[in-house]
Design a protein around this motif. Structure first.
Motif, PDB file in Angstrom:
ATOM      1  N   HIS A  54       0.844  -1.204   0.000  1.00  0.00           N
ATOM      2  CA  HIS A  54       0.000   0.000   0.000  1.00  0.00           C
ATOM      3  C   HIS A  54       0.882   1.258   0.000  1.00  0.00           C
ATOM      4  O   HIS A  54       0.667   2.180  -0.785  1.00  0.00           O
ATOM      5  CB  HIS A  54      -0.907  -0.042   1.236  1.00  0.00           C
ATOM      6  CG  HIS A  54      -1.748   1.165   1.455  1.00  0.00           C
ATOM      7  ND1 HIS A  54      -3.099   1.170   1.194  1.00  0.00           N
ATOM      8  CD2 HIS A  54      -1.452   2.387   1.949  1.00  0.00           C
ATOM      9  CE1 HIS A  54      -3.598   2.363   1.516  1.00  0.00           C
ATOM     10  NE2 HIS A  54      -2.617   3.111   1.974  1.00  0.00           N
ATOM     11  N   GLU A  59      -2.069  -0.636 -13.529  1.00  0.00           N
ATOM     12  CA  GLU A  59      -0.762  -0.175 -13.990  1.00  0.00           C
ATOM     13  C   GLU A  59       0.260  -0.252 -12.851  1.00  0.00           C
ATOM     14  O   GLU A  59       1.363  -0.780 -13.024  1.00  0.00           O
ATOM     15  CB  GLU A  59      -0.865   1.263 -14.504  1.00  0.00           C
ATOM     16  CG  GLU A  59       0.490   1.823 -14.879  1.00  0.00           C
ATOM     17  CD  GLU A  59       0.494   3.336 -15.011  1.00  0.00           C
ATOM     18  OE1 GLU A  59       1.455   3.837 -15.589  1.00  0.00           O
ATOM     19  OE2 GLU A  59      -0.437   3.994 -14.520  1.00  0.00           O
ATOM     20  N   LYS A  60      -0.093   0.257 -11.688  1.00  0.00           N
ATOM     21  CA  LYS A  60       0.831   0.244 -10.548  1.00  0.00           C
ATOM     22  C   LYS A  60       1.056  -1.175 -10.032  1.00  0.00           C
ATOM     23  O   LYS A  60       2.174  -1.538  -9.664  1.00  0.00           O
ATOM     24  CB  LYS A  60       0.312   1.167  -9.453  1.00  0.00           C
ATOM     25  CG  LYS A  60       0.405   2.634  -9.839  1.00  0.00           C
ATOM     26  CD  LYS A  60      -0.273   3.522  -8.822  1.00  0.00           C
ATOM     27  CE  LYS A  60      -0.231   4.976  -9.260  1.00  0.00           C
ATOM     28  NZ  LYS A  60      -1.134   5.268 -10.370  1.00  0.00           N
ATOM     29  N   ALA A  61       0.008  -1.983 -10.016  1.00  0.00           N
ATOM     30  CA  ALA A  61       0.146  -3.368  -9.556  1.00  0.00           C
ATOM     31  C   ALA A  61       1.069  -4.150 -10.480  1.00  0.00           C
ATOM     32  O   ALA A  61       1.936  -4.903 -10.010  1.00  0.00           O
ATOM     33  CB  ALA A  61      -1.227  -4.037  -9.470  1.00  0.00           C
ATOM     34  N   VAL A  70      -4.290  -1.401  -5.158  1.00  0.00           N
ATOM     35  CA  VAL A  70      -3.021  -1.922  -5.671  1.00  0.00           C
ATOM     36  C   VAL A  70      -2.541  -3.052  -4.762  1.00  0.00           C
ATOM     37  O   VAL A  70      -2.142  -4.124  -5.244  1.00  0.00           O
ATOM     38  CB  VAL A  70      -1.957  -0.804  -5.780  1.00  0.00           C
ATOM     39  CG1 VAL A  70      -0.574  -1.395  -6.053  1.00  0.00           C
ATOM     40  CG2 VAL A  70      -2.329   0.193  -6.864  1.00  0.00           C
ATOM     41  N   SER A  85      -5.671   2.614 -13.478  1.00  0.00           N
ATOM     42  CA  SER A  85      -4.527   3.158 -12.759  1.00  0.00           C
ATOM     43  C   SER A  85      -3.993   2.160 -11.733  1.00  0.00           C
ATOM     44  O   SER A  85      -2.786   1.977 -11.579  1.00  0.00           O
ATOM     45  CB  SER A  85      -4.924   4.473 -12.083  1.00  0.00           C
ATOM     46  OG  SER A  85      -3.822   5.036 -11.430  1.00  0.00           O
ATOM     47  N   VAL A  86      -4.911   1.477 -11.043  1.00  0.00           N
ATOM     48  CA  VAL A  86      -4.522   0.454 -10.070  1.00  0.00           C
ATOM     49  C   VAL A  86      -3.743  -0.661 -10.758  1.00  0.00           C
ATOM     50  O   VAL A  86      -2.674  -1.072 -10.291  1.00  0.00           O
ATOM     51  CB  VAL A  86      -5.774  -0.127  -9.362  1.00  0.00           C
ATOM     52  CG1 VAL A  86      -5.439  -1.403  -8.608  1.00  0.00           C
ATOM     53  CG2 VAL A  86      -6.377   0.907  -8.423  1.00  0.00           C
ATOM     54  N   VAL A 107      -1.905  -6.890  -6.031  1.00  0.00           N
ATOM     55  CA  VAL A 107      -0.566  -7.467  -5.904  1.00  0.00           C
ATOM     56  C   VAL A 107      -0.606  -8.705  -5.017  1.00  0.00           C
ATOM     57  O   VAL A 107      -0.070  -9.763  -5.372  1.00  0.00           O
ATOM     58  CB  VAL A 107       0.444  -6.431  -5.368  1.00  0.00           C
ATOM     59  CG1 VAL A 107       1.763  -7.085  -4.992  1.00  0.00           C
ATOM     60  CG2 VAL A 107       0.666  -5.327  -6.408  1.00  0.00           C
ATOM     61  N   GLU A 156      -6.973   3.868  -4.068  1.00  0.00           N
ATOM     62  CA  GLU A 156      -6.118   3.343  -5.125  1.00  0.00           C
ATOM     63  C   GLU A 156      -4.966   2.536  -4.525  1.00  0.00           C
ATOM     64  O   GLU A 156      -4.668   1.425  -4.986  1.00  0.00           O
ATOM     65  CB  GLU A 156      -5.564   4.471  -5.985  1.00  0.00           C
ATOM     66  CG  GLU A 156      -4.678   3.943  -7.110  1.00  0.00           C
ATOM     67  CD  GLU A 156      -4.103   5.041  -7.961  1.00  0.00           C
ATOM     68  OE1 GLU A 156      -4.696   5.337  -9.017  1.00  0.00           O
ATOM     69  OE2 GLU A 156      -3.053   5.596  -7.569  1.00  0.00           O
ATOM     70  N   GLN A 212       2.423   6.860  -6.710  1.00  0.00           N
ATOM     71  CA  GLN A 212       1.518   7.974  -6.986  1.00  0.00           C
ATOM     72  C   GLN A 212       2.299   9.290  -7.029  1.00  0.00           C
ATOM     73  O   GLN A 212       2.023  10.146  -7.876  1.00  0.00           O
ATOM     74  CB  GLN A 212       0.431   8.064  -5.909  1.00  0.00           C
ATOM     75  CG  GLN A 212      -0.594   6.970  -5.968  1.00  0.00           C
ATOM     76  CD  GLN A 212      -1.525   6.978  -4.763  1.00  0.00           C
ATOM     77  OE1 GLN A 212      -1.207   7.525  -3.708  1.00  0.00           O
ATOM     78  NE2 GLN A 212      -2.677   6.351  -4.923  1.00  0.00           N
ATOM     79  N   ALA A 263       2.671   1.790  -3.242  1.00  0.00           N
ATOM     80  CA  ALA A 263       1.754   2.388  -4.221  1.00  0.00           C
ATOM     81  C   ALA A 263       1.668   3.901  -4.036  1.00  0.00           C
ATOM     82  O   ALA A 263       1.614   4.653  -5.021  1.00  0.00           O
ATOM     83  CB  ALA A 263       0.371   1.746  -4.112  1.00  0.00           C
TER      84      ALA A 263
END
Length: 182
Positions: free
Chosen positions: A83, A152-154, A109, A149-150, A113, A105, A90, A86
């Protein structure tokens, strides 16, 4: 003693919600994954520090540094580490416009993950679902943009943990349905 999941409501008020699953002691597999997460964060240029007290929180992202509770060997501590990573992403890429969206978000993420590595923390989904209703008529469009967006980061975090070179997109994701309708 229940550990509390720290949540901020829309006014920035701290709300404590009992989180019994996060209080569950982690097994060796989860602790090994947490070590991989921490190592991957450090390889990503993020300093990781530990404190014995964080004012009720389990972790905090400070921009280049993540601070976690020391000696926390629970499943929730793994979720918190992801968390906070992430939140660091951001900052790199542009943060969502509201604190609520940033928190949700980051939690989403962590959920994605951990699910990819077979770790179940059901409270993540409850927190995400509480936001999903939205406050305007465009809740579905907003939720779809949010999960792009989630994801992409994950994907970035999963790739780093697995030792694959990966990059974050440099521009905001545009959905084909939005482009077609404008």
């Amino acid at each position: 003693m229940d550990i509390k999941l720290v949540i901020f409501d829309k006014d920035g008020t701290l709300v404590g919600v009992p989180d019994p699953a996060a209080n569950r002691l982690a097994d060796e597999r989860v602790l090994a994954l947490k070590e991989r997460v921490i190592r991957s964060m450090q390889e990503d240029g993020i300093s990781v520090k530990y404190l014995s007290e964080l004012g009720g929180a389990r972790g905090v992202s400070l921009g280049g540094t993540v601070v976690l509770l020391e000696n926390d060997a629970t499943v929730g501590s793994l979720s918190t580490a992801v968390h906070e990573w992430a939140h660091e992403l951001q900052r790199e890429r542009g943060r969502p416009d509201s604190r609520t969206k940033r928190e949700v978000e980051a939690e989403a993420v962590a959920f994605v993950v951990l699910a990819a590595f077979g770790v179940d923390v059901p409270e993540n989904g409850n927190y995400i679902a509480s936001w999903a209703g939205g406050k305007d008529g465009d809740a579905a469009k907003e939720l779809r943009r949010f999960f792009e967006s989630v994801l992409e980061k994950a994907r970035y975090i999963i790739g780093r943990i697995e030792g694959r070179p990966t990059k974050l997109a440099t521009a905001d994701i545009e959905l084909a349905t939005e482009s077609a309708s404008e």
